[in-house]
Design a protein around this motif. Structure first.
Motif, PDB file in Angstrom:
ATOM      1  N   ALA A   1     -10.826  11.302 -24.609  1.00 40.88           N
ATOM      2  CA  ALA A   1     -10.092  11.662 -25.820  1.00 40.88           C
ATOM      3  C   ALA A   1     -10.893  11.334 -26.885  1.00 40.88           C
ATOM      4  O   ALA A   1     -11.388  12.013 -28.160  1.00 40.88           O
ATOM      5  CB  ALA A   1      -8.837  11.024 -25.718  1.00 40.88           C
ATOM      6  N   VAL A   2     -11.367  10.030 -26.979  1.00 42.41           N
ATOM      7  CA  VAL A   2     -12.218   9.819 -28.005  1.00 42.41           C
ATOM      8  C   VAL A   2     -13.738  10.220 -28.021  1.00 42.41           C
ATOM      9  O   VAL A   2     -14.092  10.543 -29.390  1.00 42.41           O
ATOM     10  CB  VAL A   2     -12.689   7.823 -27.807  1.00 42.41           C
ATOM     11  CG1 VAL A   2     -13.435   7.528 -28.705  1.00 42.41           C
ATOM     12  CG2 VAL A   2     -11.092   7.165 -27.747  1.00 42.41           C
ATOM     13  N   LEU A   3     -14.189  10.634 -27.081  1.00 38.39           N
ATOM     14  CA  LEU A   3     -15.636  11.125 -26.966  1.00 38.39           C
ATOM     15  C   LEU A   3     -15.535  12.659 -27.573  1.00 38.39           C
ATOM     16  O   LEU A   3     -16.527  13.097 -28.291  1.00 38.39           O
ATOM     17  CB  LEU A   3     -16.079  11.191 -25.776  1.00 38.39           C
ATOM     18  CG  LEU A   3     -16.674   9.783 -25.115  1.00 38.39           C
ATOM     19  CD1 LEU A   3     -16.751  10.015 -23.616  1.00 38.39           C
ATOM     20  CD2 LEU A   3     -17.461   9.365 -25.883  1.00 38.39           C
ATOM     21  N   ARG A   4     -14.441  13.340 -27.649  1.00 42.11           N
ATOM     22  CA  ARG A   4     -14.207  14.501 -28.173  1.00 42.11           C
ATOM     23  C   ARG A   4     -14.009  14.400 -29.704  1.00 42.11           C
ATOM     24  O   ARG A   4     -14.359  15.447 -30.379  1.00 42.11           O
ATOM     25  CB  ARG A   4     -13.042  15.352 -27.581  1.00 42.11           C
ATOM     26  CG  ARG A   4     -13.325  15.684 -26.200  1.00 42.11           C
ATOM     27  CD  ARG A   4     -12.045  16.737 -25.874  1.00 42.11           C
ATOM     28  NE  ARG A   4     -10.888  16.263 -25.790  1.00 42.11           N
ATOM     29  CZ  ARG A   4     -10.351  15.612 -24.417  1.00 42.11           C
ATOM     30  NH1 ARG A   4     -10.921  15.600 -23.400  1.00 42.11           N
ATOM     31  NH2 ARG A   4      -8.978  15.094 -24.562  1.00 42.11           N
TER      32      ARG A   4
ATOM     33  N   PHE B   1     -25.350  12.921 -20.391  1.00 45.50           N
ATOM     34  CA  PHE B   1     -23.820  12.437 -21.018  1.00 45.50           C
ATOM     35  C   PHE B   1     -22.925  12.522 -19.994  1.00 45.50           C
ATOM     36  O   PHE B   1     -22.151  11.374 -19.995  1.00 45.50           O
ATOM     37  CB  PHE B   1     -23.757  13.568 -21.971  1.00 45.50           C
ATOM     38  CG  PHE B   1     -22.293  13.370 -22.802  1.00 45.50           C
ATOM     39  CD1 PHE B   1     -22.440  12.437 -24.001  1.00 45.50           C
ATOM     40  CD2 PHE B   1     -20.974  13.846 -22.562  1.00 45.50           C
ATOM     41  CE1 PHE B   1     -21.150  12.186 -24.487  1.00 45.50           C
ATOM     42  CE2 PHE B   1     -20.000  13.603 -22.797  1.00 45.50           C
ATOM     43  CZ  PHE B   1     -20.019  12.599 -24.203  1.00 45.50           C
ATOM     44  N   TYR B   2     -22.996  13.399 -19.194  1.00 49.28           N
ATOM     45  CA  TYR B   2     -21.923  13.506 -18.060  1.00 49.28           C
ATOM     46  C   TYR B   2     -22.207  12.099 -17.141  1.00 49.28           C
ATOM     47  O   TYR B   2     -21.170  11.569 -16.779  1.00 49.28           O
ATOM     48  CB  TYR B   2     -22.011  14.667 -17.205  1.00 49.28           C
ATOM     49  CG  TYR B   2     -21.297  14.701 -15.889  1.00 49.28           C
ATOM     50  CD1 TYR B   2     -19.852  14.642 -15.845  1.00 49.28           C
ATOM     51  CD2 TYR B   2     -21.955  14.529 -14.881  1.00 49.28           C
ATOM     52  CE1 TYR B   2     -19.374  14.708 -14.705  1.00 49.28           C
ATOM     53  CE2 TYR B   2     -21.162  14.391 -13.688  1.00 49.28           C
ATOM     54  CZ  TYR B   2     -19.898  14.633 -13.650  1.00 49.28           C
ATOM     55  OH  TYR B   2     -19.261  14.411 -12.374  1.00 49.28           O
ATOM     56  N   GLU B   3     -23.392  12.063 -16.742  1.00 47.41           N
ATOM     57  CA  GLU B   3     -23.834  11.026 -15.789  1.00 47.41           C
ATOM     58  C   GLU B   3     -23.150   9.559 -16.643  1.00 47.41           C
ATOM     59  O   GLU B   3     -22.784   8.710 -15.712  1.00 47.41           O
ATOM     60  CB  GLU B   3     -25.160  11.154 -15.613  1.00 47.41           C
ATOM     61  CG  GLU B   3     -25.262  12.206 -14.570  1.00 47.41           C
ATOM     62  CD  GLU B   3     -27.006  12.076 -14.204  1.00 47.41           C
ATOM     63  OE1 GLU B   3     -27.695  11.462 -14.896  1.00 47.41           O
ATOM     64  OE2 GLU B   3     -27.183  12.988 -13.369  1.00 47.41           O
ATOM     65  N   VAL B   4     -23.248   9.386 -17.674  1.00 47.82           N
ATOM     66  CA  VAL B   4     -23.018   8.226 -18.242  1.00 47.82           C
ATOM     67  C   VAL B   4     -21.398   8.010 -18.218  1.00 47.82           C
ATOM     68  O   VAL B   4     -20.927   6.826 -18.094  1.00 47.82           O
ATOM     69  CB  VAL B   4     -23.506   7.904 -19.804  1.00 47.82           C
ATOM     70  CG1 VAL B   4     -23.117   6.798 -20.711  1.00 47.82           C
ATOM     71  CG2 VAL B   4     -25.235   7.729 -19.739  1.00 47.82           C
ATOM     72  N   TYR B   5     -20.940   9.032 -18.500  1.00 49.97           N
ATOM     73  CA  TYR B   5     -19.467   8.940 -18.974  1.00 49.97           C
ATOM     74  C   TYR B   5     -18.434   9.032 -17.757  1.00 49.97           C
ATOM     75  O   TYR B   5     -17.212   9.128 -17.766  1.00 49.97           O
ATOM     76  CB  TYR B   5     -19.008   9.642 -20.224  1.00 49.97           C
ATOM     77  CG  TYR B   5     -19.572   9.044 -21.513  1.00 49.97           C
ATOM     78  CD1 TYR B   5     -19.091   7.622 -21.973  1.00 49.97           C
ATOM     79  CD2 TYR B   5     -20.454   9.754 -22.191  1.00 49.97           C
ATOM     80  CE1 TYR B   5     -19.666   7.287 -23.135  1.00 49.97           C
ATOM     81  CE2 TYR B   5     -20.997   8.934 -23.516  1.00 49.97           C
ATOM     82  CZ  TYR B   5     -20.484   7.771 -23.849  1.00 49.97           C
ATOM     83  OH  TYR B   5     -20.923   7.187 -25.073  1.00 49.97           O
ATOM     84  N   LYS B   6     -19.091   9.847 -16.712  1.00 49.80           N
ATOM     85  CA  LYS B   6     -18.312  10.408 -15.653  1.00 49.80           C
ATOM     86  C   LYS B   6     -17.207   9.414 -15.069  1.00 49.80           C
ATOM     87  O   LYS B   6     -16.288   9.741 -14.580  1.00 49.80           O
ATOM     88  CB  LYS B   6     -19.079  11.086 -14.723  1.00 49.80           C
ATOM     89  CG  LYS B   6     -19.820  10.027 -13.649  1.00 49.80           C
ATOM     90  CD  LYS B   6     -20.536  10.861 -12.645  1.00 49.80           C
ATOM     91  CE  LYS B   6     -21.708   9.924 -12.043  1.00 49.80           C
ATOM     92  NZ  LYS B   6     -22.386  10.656 -10.892  1.00 49.80           N
TER      93      LYS B   6
END
Length: 68
Positions: free
Chosen positions: A55-58, A43-48
């Motif tokens: 904000a949206v992902l939270r 998840f981190y690697e995709v969105y970093k």
């Protein structure tokens, strides 16, 4: 432990060791199995590279994030 994780390759043994460490030292924390840690890393690697999405992902459930 943190330094070892940062400087180590993210192999299965490191992730498994981290999951066991968390279970031993922070037993009240839930959801940090080796399988979930792999998902968090992915998840981190995709969105970093997309800090504006944070904000949206939270607001989206973990299951929906995994589906995306």
């Amino acid at each position: 432990m943190h330094h070892r994780v940062v400087s180590a390759e993210w192999g299965q043994s490191v992730v498994k060791e981290l999951a066991q460490y968390l279970q031993r030292n922070e037993p009240e924390l839930k959801g940090f199995s080796d399988k979930n840690l792999w998902r968090m890393k992915q998840f981190y690697e995709v969105y970093k590279d997309f800090p504006n999405h944070s904000a949206v992902l939270r607001e989206i459930s973990w299951t929906n994030n995994l589906t995306i």
